[in-house]
Write a protein that holds these residues in place. Structure first.
Motif: not given
Length: 228
Positions: A100-101, A106-110, A173-177, A214-216
């Motif tokens: 998942r990490r 991957h999705i963040c880069i995309a 940035l904001f999806i990981n905060i 799925t990811n978040y």
């Protein structure tokens, strides 16, 4: 695929039927979780052959579908809520966190690359790309929404373009905060729902919404996978 089957099956229509039935069957096996990894690998082969045979009709979702199958092939996803897990009584489930990490990176880069590409040009910043998307030749909105009124409000195209840029560019940035994750997740889902409703790109939107959920969606405050 027809050329591949031609030496064995001398019927183009029958070859197509075999491809369709095999594709459908493998998709069902992936969904119900019956040896998902093997099924995903075989389905990925069919998916890639389909893309290579009809690349003129590809618009991006095909590649995201292939990547989705790749992750299913890599992850031990059929350990959880699966027919295989039920029949084999799997108790020691594999840890999905490392996979998942990688998927999250991957999705963040995309999204970031997509947003960066949009902001360095002018078509998205001035709303031109949005205007062109809903005025493609032969395009008809499935919900019969009359969009003629938008011609009197050009600022809507500009706002839609900048909304897309901001959501994608700042996604990593904001999806990981934790404090902003839920808001950004809903904004991203809203973006893809808008794409589905306005541009009829249902499959693309469904795939991207699935990636986000799925990811978040199941992340807890510590960034770990919530247990059900």
């Amino acid at each position: 695929m027809i050329d591949f089957l031609n030496p064995y099956i001398h019927s183009e229509s029958l070859s197509i039927k075999i491809f369709q039935c095999t594709y459908f069957l493998l998709g069902i096996l992936v969904i119900i979780g019956f040896f998902s990894r093997i099924s995903a690998i075989l389905l990925l082969i069919l998916q890639v052959s389909l893309i290579k045979s009809s690349y003129l009709f590809s618009y991006g979702v095909d590649f995201f579908t292939s990547m989705s199958l790749m992750y299913i092939a890599l992850m031990p996803s059929d350990d959880y809520f699966s027919l295989r897990g039920y029949l084999w009584r799997i108790k020691e489930k594999s840890d999905l966190t490392p996979f998942r990490r990688a998927f999250q990176i991957h999705i963040c880069i995309a999204y970031f690359v997509s947003g960066f590409e949009k902001i360095i040009g002018y078509n998205w910043r001035n709303g031109e790309s949005v205007w062109k998307a809903i005025h493609l030749i032969g395009f008809t909105n499935d919900f019969k929404i009359n969009l003629d009124f938008l011609g009197n409000h050009p600022w809507i195209f500009v706002a839609a373009g900048w909304f897309t840029i901001i959501v994608e560019l700042f996604y990593p940035l904001f999806i990981n905060i934790h404090k902003t994750r839920t808001v950004w997740l809903y904004l991203t889902i809203a973006l893809h729902l808008g794409i589905a409703l306005m541009l009829n790109l249902y499959f693309f939107s469904a795939v991207m919404i699935t990636w986000n959920i799925t990811n978040y969606y199941f992340e807890d405050k510590k960034g770990s996978l919530q247990t059900v």
